[in-house]
Design an enzyme around this catalytic site. Structure first.
Site, PDB file in Angstrom:
ATOM      1  N   LYS A  87       0.316  22.445 -32.642  1.00 26.71           N
ATOM      2  CA  LYS A  87       1.294  21.692 -33.261  1.00 26.71           C
ATOM      3  C   LYS A  87       2.493  21.395 -32.684  1.00 26.71           C
ATOM      4  O   LYS A  87       3.089  22.557 -32.050  1.00 26.71           O
ATOM      5  CB  LYS A  87       1.330  21.768 -34.657  1.00 26.71           C
ATOM      6  CG  LYS A  87       1.924  20.577 -35.769  1.00 26.71           C
ATOM      7  CD  LYS A  87       0.680  19.889 -36.291  1.00 26.71           C
ATOM      8  CE  LYS A  87       1.078  18.700 -36.743  1.00 26.71           C
ATOM      9  NZ  LYS A  87      -0.163  17.899 -37.624  1.00 26.71           N
ATOM     10  N   VAL A 188       3.258   6.817 -50.544  1.00 22.80           N
ATOM     11  CA  VAL A 188       2.540   5.757 -50.115  1.00 22.80           C
ATOM     12  C   VAL A 188       2.897   4.888 -49.041  1.00 22.80           C
ATOM     13  O   VAL A 188       3.082   3.838 -48.781  1.00 22.80           O
ATOM     14  CB  VAL A 188       2.474   4.485 -51.052  1.00 22.80           C
ATOM     15  CG1 VAL A 188       1.400   5.077 -52.547  1.00 22.80           C
ATOM     16  CG2 VAL A 188       3.725   4.161 -51.908  1.00 22.80           C
ATOM     17  N   GLY A 189       2.765   5.913 -47.747  1.00 24.59           N
ATOM     18  CA  GLY A 189       3.106   5.616 -46.425  1.00 24.59           C
ATOM     19  C   GLY A 189       1.899   5.115 -45.920  1.00 24.59           C
ATOM     20  O   GLY A 189       1.100   4.455 -46.308  1.00 24.59           O
ATOM     21  N   ASN A 190       1.590   5.659 -44.599  1.00 19.97           N
ATOM     22  CA  ASN A 190       0.347   5.039 -44.018  1.00 19.97           C
ATOM     23  C   ASN A 190      -0.960   5.415 -44.670  1.00 19.97           C
ATOM     24  O   ASN A 190      -1.950   4.694 -44.909  1.00 19.97           O
ATOM     25  CB  ASN A 190       0.433   5.672 -42.445  1.00 19.97           C
ATOM     26  CG  ASN A 190       1.384   5.009 -41.813  1.00 19.97           C
ATOM     27  OD1 ASN A 190       1.589   3.942 -41.703  1.00 19.97           O
ATOM     28  ND2 ASN A 190       2.077   5.737 -40.755  1.00 19.97           N
ATOM     29  N   VAL A 191      -1.013   6.810 -45.000  1.00 25.56           N
ATOM     30  CA  VAL A 191      -2.276   7.361 -45.594  1.00 25.56           C
ATOM     31  C   VAL A 191      -2.269   6.888 -46.998  1.00 25.56           C
ATOM     32  O   VAL A 191      -3.548   6.369 -47.512  1.00 25.56           O
ATOM     33  CB  VAL A 191      -2.377   8.916 -45.642  1.00 25.56           C
ATOM     34  CG1 VAL A 191      -3.856   9.484 -46.316  1.00 25.56           C
ATOM     35  CG2 VAL A 191      -2.515   9.354 -44.248  1.00 25.56           C
ATOM     36  N   TYR A 193      -0.968   4.291 -48.736  1.00 26.05           N
ATOM     37  CA  TYR A 193      -1.461   2.792 -48.768  1.00 26.05           C
ATOM     38  C   TYR A 193      -2.850   2.685 -48.914  1.00 26.05           C
ATOM     39  O   TYR A 193      -3.380   2.147 -49.443  1.00 26.05           O
ATOM     40  CB  TYR A 193      -0.627   2.067 -48.031  1.00 26.05           C
ATOM     41  CG  TYR A 193      -0.921   0.754 -48.006  1.00 26.05           C
ATOM     42  CD1 TYR A 193      -0.595  -0.029 -48.773  1.00 26.05           C
ATOM     43  CD2 TYR A 193      -1.630   0.336 -47.115  1.00 26.05           C
ATOM     44  CE1 TYR A 193      -1.194  -1.346 -49.000  1.00 26.05           C
ATOM     45  CE2 TYR A 193      -2.271  -0.974 -47.010  1.00 26.05           C
ATOM     46  CZ  TYR A 193      -1.870  -1.969 -47.913  1.00 26.05           C
ATOM     47  OH  TYR A 193      -2.360  -3.090 -48.189  1.00 26.05           O
TER      48      TYR A 193
END
Ligand code: NAD
Length: 353
Positions: A87, A188-191, A193
């Site tokens: 990472k 509720v960002g990219n994933v 949403y």
């Protein structure tokens, strides 16, 4: 992932998060301060995203990189993928002057490791950033056209979480369908949403929290979601709580408030400390181990140009998680212990298949 001792000493930290190597890169011209942690290259080159967020200290950034790298090793192992775990973290500059120059420099950092580490998109980084990195190295995923051009992994991560939620609902609530269930999503960002869309299509009722008003408004408009503010999401009376924003959100503060019987979401490193599994057990809450349920993105990257295989592997997360829940119950153990045991066996080269 042994017992938990907080220390700022790098080699003491290595006892807790047993990384293989940690690399530092400083480039004052571009403001770049970056760390790459490699946990294991036993199964293949270490893969893992690059996040760029605010860190309160360099120690916090190192710890985050090491924790996340270990999670990646366990994630690739449990999915039997030919990759290790690593990472990267970039300490976000207060006032970023030239984003392109910063990510070019980061690309040179990745290149300097000669393929031991392959980078990708993560919190605070974009596909455009990955394209800039690709101008300096081939060891990058999630680009539009260069390197491993897998694009945004989020919809695949969301699909994996969706199957994980279905498995948890089957195990804990003995229900096949999500219709009529109430699911609370934190972030509720990219994933978040993409997950909300899948859940809504299955007839679930949604309550969400996100500090970004544009993100929450979209959820109201498209899925009729209810919105709550900040930590109020923890106390929502729901069937499933789905953390899709931040790490360490399962802690003494949130566990005291949870009004759910299932926690299943995409965020990395959800548990504040390993002993949180005991606190969850005391509240009779079923927990889907984060690095298992959120492995959809890495599955997509691993089977590029094989969309059918990706869909099959995503659906198989349902069985993997169901088996983990079942074994945990049979062995009177936590779902995290069971998942870790499976991953560690694979990392140690023990093949039960
Ligand atoms: P993102 O940055 O697109 O979305 C995160 C959302 O969380 C944002 O909308 C943000 O406003 C919101 N947020 C921040 N603080 C919050 C808080 N206190 N309460 C509620 N919402 C808050 O990130 P993402 O790509 O959707 O990833 C979400 C999580 O899943 C992250 O922890 C990430 O590491 C993890 N993850 C993502 C992927 C992937 O494919 N994107 C894969 C594995 C794991």
């Amino acid at each position: 992932m042994a017992s938990f001792i907080e220390s700022t000493d790098l080699f003491d930290m290595a006892e807790q998060y047993p990384f293989s190597d940690v690399h530092f890169w400083r480039d004052p011209e571009t403001q770049l301060q970056a760390i790459i942690a490699i946990h294991s290259t036993k199964l293949g080159p270490a893969i893992g995203g690059c996040r760029m967020i605010d860190y309160p200290s360099t120690h916090a950034a190192i710890k985050d990189a090491c924790c996340l790298a270990a999670g990646m090793s366990y994630k690739t192992a449990i999915n039997r993928l030919p990759f290790g775990g690593g990472k990267a973290v970039i300490l976000k500059p207060k006032h970023l002057i030239d984003r392109k120059a910063l990510f070019s420099s980061f690309g040179r950092f990745v290149e300097s490791l000669n393929g031991r580490y392959i980078t990708a998109m993560d919190s605070g980084t974009t596909i455009a950033d990955m394209d800039v990195i690709a101008s300096q190295t081939n060891h990058v995923m999630c680009t539009t056209t260069a390197g491993l051009a897998s694009g945004d992994p989020s919809p695949h991560t969301a699909k994996g979480v969706y199957y994980g939620i279905k498995a948890a609902v089957k195990f804990k609530l003995e229900r096949e369908s999500l219709a009529g269930l109430h699911i609370a999503i934190q972030g509720v960002g990219n994933v978040g949403y993409a997950l909300a869309k899948l859940l809504h299509n299955d007839g679930a009722k949604l309550t969400v929290a996100d500090p970004n008003p544009i993100a929450t408004q979209r959820l109201i408009n498209e899925f009729g979601a209810d919105v709550v503010v900040g930590d109020d999401i923890y106390a929502i009376n729901c069937d499933v709580f789905s953390p899709c924003a931040l790490g360490q959100v399962i802690n003494a503060h949130s566990i005291a408030q949870f009004n759910t019987s299932i926690i299943a979401g995409s965020a990395n490193n959800q548990l504040k400390s390993p002993d949180m599994t005991d606190a969850l057990a005391a509240r009779n809450i079923l927990y889907a181990p984060d690095y298992v349920i959120n492995s959809g993105g890495v599955l997509q990257i691993s089977y590029l140009n094989k969309p059918d295989v990706v869909q099959h592997k995503l659906a198989a997360l349902y069985d993997t998680l169901l088996a983990i829940f079942t074994q945990a119950e049979q062995q009177n153990s936590s779902t995290v212990n069971i998942a870790n045991g499976l991953a560690e066996k694979i990392l140690a080269g023990v093949n039960d298949e």
